[in-house]
Write a protein that holds these residues in place. Sequence first.
Motif, PDB file in Angstrom:
ATOM      1  N   HIS A  62     -15.069   3.757  -2.882  1.00 45.46           N
ATOM      2  CA  HIS A  62     -14.003   3.790  -1.979  1.00 45.46           C
ATOM      3  C   HIS A  62     -12.483   2.995  -2.316  1.00 45.46           C
ATOM      4  CE1 HIS A  62     -15.667   6.640   0.327  1.00 45.46           C
ATOM      5  NE2 HIS A  62     -16.651   6.156   0.965  1.00 45.46           N
TER       6      HIS A  62
ATOM      7  N   PRO B  17     -13.296   5.763  11.196  1.00 47.80           N
ATOM      8  CA  PRO B  17     -13.495   5.517   9.904  1.00 47.80           C
ATOM      9  C   PRO B  17     -14.965   6.068   9.437  1.00 47.80           C
ATOM     10  CG  PRO B  17     -13.710   3.880  11.531  1.00 47.80           C
ATOM     11  CD  PRO B  17     -13.195   4.932  12.163  1.00 47.80           C
TER      12      PRO B  17
ATOM     13  N   HIS C  47     -10.243   9.122   2.947  1.00 48.38           N
ATOM     14  CA  HIS C  47     -11.439   8.103   2.467  1.00 48.38           C
ATOM     15  C   HIS C  47     -10.458   6.691   2.597  1.00 48.38           C
ATOM     16  CE1 HIS C  47      -9.563   8.884  -1.283  1.00 48.38           C
ATOM     17  NE2 HIS C  47      -9.915   7.861  -1.934  1.00 48.38           N
ATOM     18  N   GLU C  48      -9.637   6.787   2.138  1.00 48.96           N
ATOM     19  CA  GLU C  48      -8.524   5.544   2.030  1.00 48.96           C
ATOM     20  C   GLU C  48      -8.369   4.952   3.523  1.00 48.96           C
ATOM     21  OE1 GLU C  48      -5.287   6.804  -1.009  1.00 48.96           O
ATOM     22  OE2 GLU C  48      -4.484   5.229   0.628  1.00 48.96           O
TER      23      GLU C  48
ATOM     24  N   ILE D 202     -11.727   3.250   4.543  1.00 47.14           N
ATOM     25  CA  ILE D 202     -11.690   2.142   4.066  1.00 47.14           C
ATOM     26  C   ILE D 202     -10.847   1.186   4.652  1.00 47.14           C
ATOM     27  CG2 ILE D 202     -10.520   1.761   2.179  1.00 47.14           C
ATOM     28  CD1 ILE D 202     -14.094   1.205   1.954  1.00 47.14           C
ATOM     29  N   LEU D 203      -9.811   1.391   4.821  1.00 48.79           N
ATOM     30  CA  LEU D 203      -9.171   0.378   5.462  1.00 48.79           C
ATOM     31  C   LEU D 203      -9.285   0.038   6.929  1.00 48.79           C
ATOM     32  CD1 LEU D 203      -5.172   1.760   4.357  1.00 48.79           C
ATOM     33  CD2 LEU D 203      -6.628  -0.217   3.621  1.00 48.79           C
ATOM     34  N   ARG D 204      -9.733   1.169   7.631  1.00 51.05           N
ATOM     35  CA  ARG D 204     -10.198   0.858   9.080  1.00 51.05           C
ATOM     36  C   ARG D 204     -11.750  -0.163   8.790  1.00 51.05           C
ATOM     37  NH1 ARG D 204      -9.283   0.550  13.135  1.00 51.05           N
ATOM     38  NH2 ARG D 204     -10.198   2.102  14.342  1.00 51.05           N
TER      39      ARG D 204
ATOM     40  N   LEU E 187     -15.576   8.192   6.004  1.00 49.15           N
ATOM     41  CA  LEU E 187     -16.305   7.801   4.796  1.00 49.15           C
ATOM     42  C   LEU E 187     -17.542   8.522   4.682  1.00 49.15           C
ATOM     43  CD1 LEU E 187     -16.184   3.930   5.815  1.00 49.15           C
ATOM     44  CD2 LEU E 187     -15.131   5.366   3.809  1.00 49.15           C
TER      45      LEU E 187
ATOM     46  N   LEU F 207      -8.842   2.114  -3.666  1.00 49.01           N
ATOM     47  CA  LEU F 207      -7.647   2.755  -3.594  1.00 49.01           C
ATOM     48  C   LEU F 207      -6.935   2.773  -5.165  1.00 49.01           C
ATOM     49  CD1 LEU F 207      -7.819   2.183  -0.917  1.00 49.01           C
ATOM     50  CD2 LEU F 207      -5.375   1.388  -0.777  1.00 49.01           C
TER      51      LEU F 207
ATOM     52  N   ARG G 109      -5.957  11.790   1.839  1.00 51.72           N
ATOM     53  CA  ARG G 109      -6.292  10.282   1.776  1.00 51.72           C
ATOM     54  C   ARG G 109      -7.242   9.869   3.038  1.00 51.72           C
ATOM     55  NH1 ARG G 109      -0.415   7.862   1.642  1.00 51.72           N
ATOM     56  NH2 ARG G 109      -1.370   5.879   1.663  1.00 51.72           N
TER      57      ARG G 109
ATOM     58  N   TYR H  71      -4.528   3.334  -6.711  1.00 49.94           N
ATOM     59  CA  TYR H  71      -3.273   3.190  -7.324  1.00 49.94           C
ATOM     60  C   TYR H  71      -2.927   1.601  -6.910  1.00 49.94           C
ATOM     61  CZ  TYR H  71      -2.529   3.763  -1.934  1.00 49.94           C
ATOM     62  OH  TYR H  71      -2.774   3.702  -0.795  1.00 49.94           O
TER      63      TYR H  71
ATOM     64  N   ILE I 220       0.914  -1.321   0.072  1.00 54.23           N
ATOM     65  CA  ILE I 220      -0.221   0.170   0.108  1.00 54.23           C
ATOM     66  C   ILE I 220       0.610   1.281   0.010  1.00 54.23           C
ATOM     67  CG2 ILE I 220      -1.799   1.313   1.268  1.00 54.23           C
ATOM     68  CD1 ILE I 220      -2.858  -1.589   2.172  1.00 54.23           C
TER      69      ILE I 220
ATOM     70  N   ARG J 179       2.628   5.925  -7.262  1.00 52.77           N
ATOM     71  CA  ARG J 179       1.871   6.573  -8.153  1.00 52.77           C
ATOM     72  C   ARG J 179       2.031   8.125  -7.795  1.00 52.77           C
ATOM     73  NH1 ARG J 179      -4.078   8.483  -5.781  1.00 52.77           N
ATOM     74  NH2 ARG J 179      -2.943   8.554  -3.938  1.00 52.77           N
TER      75      ARG J 179
ATOM     76  N   ARG K  70       2.930   1.351  -3.206  1.00 55.90           N
ATOM     77  CA  ARG K  70       2.303   1.889  -4.552  1.00 55.90           C
ATOM     78  C   ARG K  70       2.025   3.262  -4.300  1.00 55.90           C
ATOM     79  NH1 ARG K  70       0.112  -2.440  -7.453  1.00 55.90           N
ATOM     80  NH2 ARG K  70       1.981  -3.991  -7.631  1.00 55.90           N
ATOM     81  N   ASN K  71       1.756   3.649  -3.377  1.00 55.25           N
ATOM     82  CA  ASN K  71       1.183   5.071  -3.190  1.00 55.25           C
ATOM     83  C   ASN K  71       2.238   6.155  -3.608  1.00 55.25           C
ATOM     84  OD1 ASN K  71      -0.590   7.356  -2.465  1.00 55.25           O
ATOM     85  ND2 ASN K  71       1.048   7.741  -0.812  1.00 55.25           N
TER      86      ASN K  71
ATOM     87  N   LEU L  58     -17.469  12.001   2.610  1.00 56.51           N
ATOM     88  CA  LEU L  58     -17.354  12.028   1.331  1.00 56.51           C
ATOM     89  C   LEU L  58     -18.870  11.992   0.898  1.00 56.51           C
ATOM     90  CD1 LEU L  58     -14.534  10.002   0.601  1.00 56.51           C
ATOM     91  CD2 LEU L  58     -14.666  12.401  -0.064  1.00 56.51           C
TER      92      LEU L  58
END
Lengths: 397, 224
Positions: free
Chosen positions: B94, A390, A289-290, A293-295, A394, B96, A287, B98, A6, A13, A9-10, A397
């Motif tokens: 939601h 979390p 929202h990320e 979603i992870l939580r 969420l 990710l 990030r 990337y 994670i 990006r 990749r971020n 948004l």
Amino acid sequence: MNILTIPLRNLRRKWLKTCLLTGVFAAAVLSVVGLTYVSREVGQSLEKKLTQFGANILVEPKVESLSVGYGGFNLGAVAYAAKSLDASAAAAKIRSIALHERISSVAPKLIEMAKVGDKPVGLIGVDFEQEQLIKNYWTVTGAMPDKPGEVLAGSKAASLLGLAVGSTLTASGRDFTVAGVLDETGSEDDAVIFAGLRDVQEATGAIGQANFIEVAALCSACPIDDIVAQIRALLPDVEIVAMQKVVKSRMYAIDFVKNLAMGVCAVLLLTACFMIALSLLASVNERKHEIGILRSLGFSRAKVFAIFCFEAVAIGCAAAVAGYLGGVLASQKTLAMLDVAGQAEQAAHAGHASVVGFDAAHFGLTLAAVCLISVAASIAPAWKAANTDPCEALVML
Amino acid sequence: MIAVKNITKTYAGGGNGGAPALRGVSFDVREGDFLCVTGRSGSGKSTLLHVVSTLLRPDSGQILYRGEDVTRLPEPELNRLRLGDFSMIFQMHHLLAYLTALENTLLPFMSRLTPVKDAELAAARLCLDKVGLAGKHDRLPGSLSGGEQQRVAIARALVKKPKALFADEPTGSLDKKTGGGIIDLLGDLNAEGMTVTMVTHDQAYANAGNRKLTMEDGVLASDG
């Protein structure tokens, strides 16, 4: 694929942001590594050069003197009860002080006014090995005396007395051979003849004695006052003169360079730290929202914290590698441009590739330190990310 | 399966005493249910879903999941529940941005340092195929349509084989046709035995399940 995918990749990006951040951090690491190496080498070089000025502590017997004058007419001071030193005992005591590791040379001297032919000349008894440590600027035509009966003639004395390498002379009733002639130094060494201490002691009958002892103690962190105090404690009946002004100015010069480098390093690292912290903080806000979603997927706070922390550590590691290698290269170039280049050549002749080079231990230390700094910089943003609600993230948004 | 007992939740703000979102809501979710929660905007249906799915702690009341009050569970236990038995999909997908569709689907297995196992990878591929995204596993979310993105989110929710799926307005950002496809997909999952609880304000989808709860001003107005 695992949790590290994670953050990696971020970072990929946002490669431009990652590159810029890594570049800034690497520049800070480069400066720190470069400045540390350069200041170390310059400091050592400065120490070596300053050492060439000679001794900085003089140990001599106490001399009682009486000022003689009458009716306003000064006849000067008359010395009496002059003593000499037991050279080997005094040297041994000096070498036994607690700070003995700071002492680079103990050089006793016995002075005799001798006559060579009909010309008076100073005959100085020295321990040649110790003398060379103090006077490493001496260059000699011929060789340094290494046997009893050999002398080293000062350039002016040799010229005046017509001495050359291999010449013989008689002084104070002893025969000597000139092993070498000292190249001109511009000091009083040019006008005298240096003989072995034992030879002069035997010639004068002052067995084991010395008129004074020169002590060289120099290093950037030398506590010269403490050294003098410790020698004084062991040799209470002698006069100890510390040329403190010289020593302190030497120490000040070295310390100044080092402190300046450290100060600049601290500012650079602090700036890099703030940059990473600010960038991560912006990333956390961006990030949310990320994080939400992870939580919601069951990632714990600790794991979210680790994701953001790892981003900083990854940037730090890349910066440490680039910064260290760049720092080594930059310091090599800088040192080559400075006077230290000569020293580098000497080191090369001595079998060392370069004064500064890749050092695995230093590299490891740099990597570890930069990782720690990265973690420290990421604590606040990662903490904020970990504590993001979390639901709030969420619903936002 | 889930017993919701007298749940209350009040948000801070909204004048003295805050803004009450849930006021003593009670109902049961039975195994195999396709429960649709509907109501006007602000009626408390999304809050109810967040509370039941353990994303939000209620102020009072109990939520018994297989006899255990999950409102009293410590956070690590709640994380385990969300990683295992409960799954959520949201109005916004939601994803990710990337990570590819496959990697997004694998997210629940990526919460650890050990690499994703082959069996998990196979399960993720299967889920993506099941939601109609065969051949699009390696696409990034940006190159997928809204409906396809929501399908990836559903695949992500399904991959760990949860016992209960909670969907918060899953069609809210989709057009009618695409939304209908998502509802059909949820219906298929329910037919395979998955318990589904869906919040929707769209009456066209409110009757998709076998039960419909209607919320009004934080209380349950009807259950049938």
